[in-house]
Design a protein around this motif. Structure first.
Motif, mmCIF file in Angstrom:
data_model
loop_
_atom_site.group_PDB
_atom_site.id
_atom_site.type_symbol
_atom_site.label_atom_id
_atom_site.label_comp_id
_atom_site.label_asym_id
_atom_site.label_seq_id
_atom_site.Cartn_x
_atom_site.Cartn_y
_atom_site.Cartn_z
ATOM 1 N N ALA A 1 -11.473 12.487 -4.229
ATOM 2 C CA ALA A 1 -10.983 11.517 -3.247
ATOM 3 C C ALA A 1 -10.442 10.284 -3.970
ATOM 4 C CB ALA A 1 -12.110 11.113 -2.303
ATOM 5 N N PHE A 2 -9.386 9.689 -3.418
ATOM 6 C CA PHE A 2 -8.838 8.467 -4.021
ATOM 7 C C PHE A 2 -8.841 7.330 -3.012
ATOM 8 C CE2 PHE A 2 -5.450 5.494 -5.211
ATOM 9 C CZ PHE A 2 -5.949 5.106 -6.430
ATOM 10 N N ILE A 3 -9.452 6.230 -3.432
ATOM 11 C CA ILE A 3 -9.605 5.033 -2.606
ATOM 12 C C ILE A 3 -9.099 3.839 -3.394
ATOM 13 C CG2 ILE A 3 -11.392 3.465 -1.708
ATOM 14 C CD1 ILE A 3 -12.920 6.009 -0.871
ATOM 15 N N PHE A 4 -8.478 2.881 -2.698
ATOM 16 C CA PHE A 4 -8.037 1.686 -3.433
ATOM 17 C C PHE A 4 -8.194 0.430 -2.581
ATOM 18 C CE2 PHE A 4 -4.200 3.163 -1.287
ATOM 19 C CZ PHE A 4 -3.529 2.015 -0.906
ATOM 20 N N PHE A 5 -8.301 -0.679 -3.300
ATOM 21 C CA PHE A 5 -8.341 -2.013 -2.698
ATOM 22 C C PHE A 5 -7.016 -2.677 -3.021
ATOM 23 C CE2 PHE A 5 -12.627 -0.766 -3.729
ATOM 24 C CZ PHE A 5 -13.347 -1.100 -2.595
ATOM 25 N N PHE A 6 -6.339 -3.198 -2.000
ATOM 26 C CA PHE A 6 -5.043 -3.839 -2.232
ATOM 27 C C PHE A 6 -5.264 -5.330 -2.453
ATOM 28 C CE2 PHE A 6 -0.717 -5.283 -0.932
ATOM 29 C CZ PHE A 6 -0.026 -4.599 -1.923
ATOM 30 N N PRO B 1 0.818 -1.222 0.000
ATOM 31 C CA PRO B 1 0.000 0.000 0.000
ATOM 32 C C PRO B 1 0.851 1.271 0.000
ATOM 33 C CG PRO B 1 -0.936 -1.614 1.497
ATOM 34 C CD PRO B 1 0.390 -2.166 1.059
ATOM 35 N N ASP B 2 1.986 1.246 0.702
ATOM 36 C CA ASP B 2 2.879 2.408 0.684
ATOM 37 C C ASP B 2 3.311 2.744 -0.739
ATOM 38 O OD1 ASP B 2 2.726 2.584 3.413
ATOM 39 O OD2 ASP B 2 4.887 2.420 3.765
ATOM 40 N N SER B 3 3.620 1.722 -1.532
ATOM 41 C CA SER B 3 4.067 1.948 -2.907
ATOM 42 C C SER B 3 2.957 2.511 -3.789
ATOM 43 C CB SER B 3 4.586 0.643 -3.517
ATOM 44 O OG SER B 3 5.750 0.200 -2.852
ATOM 45 N N VAL B 4 1.725 2.083 -3.525
ATOM 46 C CA VAL B 4 0.578 2.635 -4.259
ATOM 47 C C VAL B 4 0.557 4.148 -4.095
ATOM 48 C CG1 VAL B 4 -1.946 2.757 -4.364
ATOM 49 C CG2 VAL B 4 -0.815 0.547 -4.045
#
Length: 226
Positions: A153-158, A124-127
């Motif tokens: 807003a930016f949201i992501f699923f790892f 997630p840090d790299s994202v």
């Protein structure tokens, strides 16, 4: 919802964990959307039924997370605000996006929620620090115009899309990351933003990359209620 806080240097981002019970109404909404939305993606390719479902599910989870975080911020600060009914932009479009309308004091604030699946990135840090962008207004050969919002807003699923559905169906916990975002002014500030086609012909996206050049999760919420 459980919130976990992470930092990259001084940049703060959140991971929210939801139970299946908390997302049952979201999943039902995603299934209903499959019956009303155009199945094409931004390039014009037709999505399978499974692809449509996971896109809708991920998008509606993202909408819920933004709403939940807004409410949490307001409660903690003793603020009074109203979230208007979230709407799907261009409901007949192949690439809907979710808008939040927040009424706070004498202001009406619009928030666009972008979400993505990050499964080819190491962490997630790299994202946030390297691989992904905050996406602002854009046009493609399928979407010729878009209203500019006050915040993005930016949201992501790892995880992979199919993994998200699998976890839900197997009663597993769903984790989703809120990486902050950017204001309208930031999206048009050439010192921190740029224009790219994101490897898509006839497309134009305003982006901020890396995400750490934007507002972190805490500053994003503070900016809404400033």
């Amino acid at each position: 919802m459980k919130i976990n806080i992470f930092k990259i240097n001084q940049f703060v981002y959140y991971r929210a964990d939801y139970t299946k019970k908390e997302l049952e109404h979201v999943y039902s909404g995603a299934e209903a959307l499959c019956k009303s939305l155009n199945p094409k993606d931004t390039s014009g390719k037709v999505r399978t039924q499974s692809e449509q479902l996971v896109k809708n599910f991920g998008g509606l989870i993202s909408e819920k997370l933004v709403s939940d975080l807004l409410e949490k911020e307001a409660v903690e600060k003793g603020l009074s605000f109203i979230i208007g009914n979230s709407v799907l932009s261009k409901k007949d479009s192949e690439d809907y996006q979710i808008d939040h309308i927040v009424r706070y004091k004498d202001k009406v604030i619009t928030i666009e929620t972008r979400s993505s699946f990050a499964y080819r990135t190491s962490s997630p840090d790299s994202v946030i620090s390297r691989a992904f962008s905050i996406i602002g207004p854009y046009t493609t050969n399928q979407k010729h115009s878009e209203d500019v919002k006050d915040f993005y807003a930016f949201i992501f699923f790892f995880c992979e899309p199919d993994t998200l559905l699998g976890r839900y169906k197997n009663n597993g916990e769903i984790s989703v990351y809120f990486a902050g975002g950017a204001s309208r002014e930031m999206m048009f500030d050439s010192r921190i933003s740029s224009v790219t086609n994101l490897n898509m012909e006839d497309a134009s996206y305003r982006v901020i990359k890396p995400i750490t050049r934007g507002l972190d999760a805490e500053k994003f919420m503070e900016s809404i209620f400033s």
